[in-house]
Design a protein around this motif. Structure first.
Motif, PDB file in Angstrom:
ATOM      1  N   PHE A 256     -31.664   1.714 -21.091  1.00 52.44           N
ATOM      2  CA  PHE A 256     -31.949   3.106 -20.738  1.00 52.44           C
ATOM      3  C   PHE A 256     -32.609   3.219 -19.360  1.00 52.44           C
ATOM      4  CE2 PHE A 256     -31.348   3.993 -25.284  1.00 52.44           C
ATOM      5  CZ  PHE A 256     -30.558   5.134 -25.195  1.00 52.44           C
ATOM      6  N   ALA A 257     -33.479   2.283 -19.044  1.00 56.37           N
ATOM      7  CA  ALA A 257     -34.110   2.284 -17.721  1.00 56.37           C
ATOM      8  C   ALA A 257     -33.053   2.104 -16.632  1.00 56.37           C
ATOM      9  CB  ALA A 257     -35.150   1.165 -17.634  1.00 56.37           C
ATOM     10  N   ASN A 258     -32.094   1.224 -16.867  1.00 57.57           N
ATOM     11  CA  ASN A 258     -31.036   0.973 -15.902  1.00 57.57           C
ATOM     12  C   ASN A 258     -30.146   2.198 -15.725  1.00 57.57           C
ATOM     13  OD1 ASN A 258     -29.502  -0.858 -14.160  1.00 57.57           O
ATOM     14  ND2 ASN A 258     -27.920  -0.745 -15.733  1.00 57.57           N
ATOM     15  N   ILE A 259     -29.806   2.873 -16.829  1.00 55.10           N
ATOM     16  CA  ILE A 259     -28.935   4.049 -16.771  1.00 55.10           C
ATOM     17  C   ILE A 259     -29.595   5.189 -16.009  1.00 55.10           C
ATOM     18  CG2 ILE A 259     -27.878   5.878 -18.149  1.00 55.10           C
ATOM     19  CD1 ILE A 259     -27.301   3.759 -20.296  1.00 55.10           C
TER      20      ILE A 259
ATOM     21  N   GLY B 146     -37.613  -4.680 -24.522  1.00 54.17           N
ATOM     22  CA  GLY B 146     -36.426  -5.128 -25.220  1.00 54.17           C
ATOM     23  C   GLY B 146     -35.155  -4.655 -24.558  1.00 54.17           C
ATOM     24  N   GLY B 147     -34.024  -5.046 -25.161  1.00 57.22           N
ATOM     25  CA  GLY B 147     -32.723  -4.740 -24.578  1.00 57.22           C
ATOM     26  C   GLY B 147     -32.433  -3.264 -24.464  1.00 57.22           C
TER      27      GLY B 147
ATOM     28  N   LEU C  67     -39.460   2.428 -14.799  1.00 55.82           N
ATOM     29  CA  LEU C  67     -38.970   2.868 -16.104  1.00 55.82           C
ATOM     30  C   LEU C  67     -39.038   1.767 -17.159  1.00 55.82           C
ATOM     31  CD1 LEU C  67     -35.924   5.019 -14.928  1.00 55.82           C
ATOM     32  CD2 LEU C  67     -38.094   5.843 -15.878  1.00 55.82           C
ATOM     33  N   THR C  68     -38.890   0.508 -16.744  1.00 52.77           N
ATOM     34  CA  THR C  68     -39.005  -0.577 -17.720  1.00 52.77           C
ATOM     35  C   THR C  68     -40.424  -0.693 -18.263  1.00 52.77           C
ATOM     36  OG1 THR C  68     -39.329  -2.135 -15.879  1.00 52.77           O
ATOM     37  CG2 THR C  68     -37.109  -1.973 -16.830  1.00 52.77           C
ATOM     38  N   VAL C  69     -41.392  -0.220 -17.481  1.00 50.75           N
ATOM     39  CA  VAL C  69     -42.775  -0.197 -17.959  1.00 50.75           C
ATOM     40  C   VAL C  69     -42.984   0.969 -18.923  1.00 50.75           C
ATOM     41  CG1 VAL C  69     -45.196   0.066 -17.269  1.00 50.75           C
ATOM     42  CG2 VAL C  69     -43.643  -1.301 -15.872  1.00 50.75           C
TER      43      VAL C  69
ATOM     44  N   SER D 177     -24.395  -2.408 -16.221  1.00 56.00           N
ATOM     45  CA  SER D 177     -25.119  -2.749 -17.454  1.00 56.00           C
ATOM     46  C   SER D 177     -24.582  -4.039 -18.069  1.00 56.00           C
ATOM     47  CB  SER D 177     -25.000  -1.591 -18.456  1.00 56.00           C
ATOM     48  OG  SER D 177     -25.592  -0.417 -17.934  1.00 56.00           O
ATOM     49  N   ILE D 178     -23.252  -4.212 -18.000  1.00 56.75           N
ATOM     50  CA  ILE D 178     -22.645  -5.433 -18.541  1.00 56.75           C
ATOM     51  C   ILE D 178     -23.113  -6.654 -17.755  1.00 56.75           C
ATOM     52  CG2 ILE D 178     -20.472  -6.692 -18.831  1.00 56.75           C
ATOM     53  CD1 ILE D 178     -19.136  -3.983 -19.414  1.00 56.75           C
ATOM     54  N   PHE D 179     -23.045  -6.535 -16.404  1.00 56.57           N
ATOM     55  CA  PHE D 179     -23.489  -7.642 -15.568  1.00 56.57           C
ATOM     56  C   PHE D 179     -24.959  -7.962 -15.812  1.00 56.57           C
ATOM     57  CE2 PHE D 179     -20.357  -8.210 -11.842  1.00 56.57           C
ATOM     58  CZ  PHE D 179     -19.268  -7.956 -12.671  1.00 56.57           C
ATOM     59  N   LEU D 180     -25.758  -6.899 -15.933  1.00 51.76           N
ATOM     60  CA  LEU D 180     -27.194  -7.093 -16.136  1.00 51.76           C
ATOM     61  C   LEU D 180     -27.462  -7.829 -17.449  1.00 51.76           C
ATOM     62  CD1 LEU D 180     -29.989  -6.486 -14.931  1.00 51.76           C
ATOM     63  CD2 LEU D 180     -29.998  -4.350 -16.213  1.00 51.76           C
ATOM     64  N   GLN D 181     -26.746  -7.441 -18.495  1.00 52.23           N
ATOM     65  CA  GLN D 181     -26.934  -8.099 -19.789  1.00 52.23           C
ATOM     66  C   GLN D 181     -26.462  -9.557 -19.743  1.00 52.23           C
ATOM     67  OE1 GLN D 181     -28.514  -6.909 -22.463  1.00 52.23           O
ATOM     68  NE2 GLN D 181     -28.944  -5.010 -21.343  1.00 52.23           N
TER      69      GLN D 181
END
Length: 351
Positions: A255-258, A249-250, A242-244, A301-305
């Motif tokens: 959205f990919a993570n969610i 960007g952030g 999904l990141t591809v 998402s918080i940890f990832l950021q």
């Protein structure tokens, strides 16, 4: 009081005769279960039959199966029995300590009485380590503290037979599962200090198989780990794809993570219901799991950021660190809240 002591035996030594004689002299009935011992041990069991009821398994079925065989025999034939004791055949338990537990069980009908050993330097290193791990795992999963989860010296009321026959397990895991059953169904666990005799530093007389029997004891947490790991793999693969597809960007990462988390979360819920906690899918657990998933997603998402943005860790490595950080939280919430069984507030009692 009419008590019966169960002794599961697999390839026993000659000293079993002394144990049976002493338990008999103390006024108890004795049931010895020959759990598929070698034919060379036949003479021992023949002599034991003079004072004990000897039941034979054609093949080795395990300690749990042997205990269940004896419990079934008591239920079907010894209707006047009101207290049951269980002790090992290797001479590590004194018949006098068995008698202490039997007397205690006679006064506490709805309790499981454990003869607990002193966890000190006299205990073989293998046993100390195994007991420490099992105590930690048992407390983590049940919420009840037991100082010696591996003790084979126990006593309980006849009234518990039907319930104990339903406990899963045929080998060493059965005894641990009995403790889980007690924790879940508010059966008080009472500890009584006992003396324990070790034949050598390696406790070589024990038939406990470190890898095989440890797996049976810890398989719930292993199954959860496997479920979580497979969910992580699914989540990670979807995230990478999904990141591809999403803009760089952030926002794209978010959205990919969610989306990846939503798909893998549904898979994880199904796996935990069916194979780990075996509770079946229910509206209540589904709603609770959804709430947890949302909380975990926010924290994810918080940890990832934080990992990717603040600490400048590469995004794929940041994803791995995030999942590791949230694994323990997810396990305990699911075990103790979502898929919980009722646990006694009284827990373990020392006497």
């Amino acid at each position: 009081m009419n008590a019966t002591v169960i002794i599961p035996a697999y390839d026993p030594e000659e000293n079993l005769q002394r144990i049976v004689d002493r338990v008999w002299d103390l006024g108890n009935h004795v049931i010895v279960v020959d759990d598929g011992s070698d034919i060379s041990k036949s003479d021992i069991f023949h002599r034991l039959s003079e004072k004990a009821i000897v039941i034979h398994h054609e093949k080795n079925e395990g300690k749990g199966a042997a205990i269940k065989t004896a419990l079934k025999y008591i239920k079907e034939n010894l209707w006047d029995c009101n207290v049951i004791g269980v002790m090992d055949a290797d001479g590590q338990h004194l018949p006098e300590d068995m008698e202490k537990l039997v007397m205690k069980a006679n006064n506490r009908e709805n309790a499981m009485i454990l003869g607990v050993r002193s966890i000190g330097e006299d205990m073989p290193l293998k046993s100390r380590l195994g007991n420490a791990i099992t105590r930690f795992v048992f407390h983590s999963l049940s919420g009840v503290k037991v100082s010696d989860t591996q003790t084979g010296l126990r006593a309980f009321s006849y009234k518990l037979i039907d319930k104990l026959l339903q406990v899963e397990g045929t080998r060493y895991e059965y005894e641990t599962n009995v403790l889980f059953y007690c924790a879940k169904t508010e059966v008080p666990i009472i500890e009584v200090p006992i003396k324990t005799i070790y034949h050598d530093k390696e406790n070589s007389c024990s038939h406990f198989h470190a890898i095989r029997d440890s797996y049976r004891i810890y398989r719930d947490i292993l199954k959860f780990s496997l479920s979580s790991f497979s969910s992580f793999i699914l989540d990670y693969v979807l995230f990478c794809i999904l990141t591809v597809l999403f803009p760089a960007g952030g926002v794209g990462i978010l959205f990919a993570n969610i989306l990846a988390r939503m798909i893998s979360g549904g898979y994880n819920y199904f796996m935990n219901c069916r194979f780990v906690f075996q509770t079946g899918t229910k509206t209540q657990t589904a709603l609770q799991y959804l709430t947890l998933a949302i909380c975990i997603l926010v924290m994810n998402s918080i940890f990832l950021q934080i990992y990717a943005g603040i600490f400048q860790i590469p995004v794929y490595m940041a994803k791995v660190l995030t999942e590791i950080s949230l694994f323990v939280i997810s396990f305990f919430v699911q075990k103790k809240i979502i898929f919980r069984h009722k646990v006694s507030g009284r827990g373990m009692i020392k006497e």
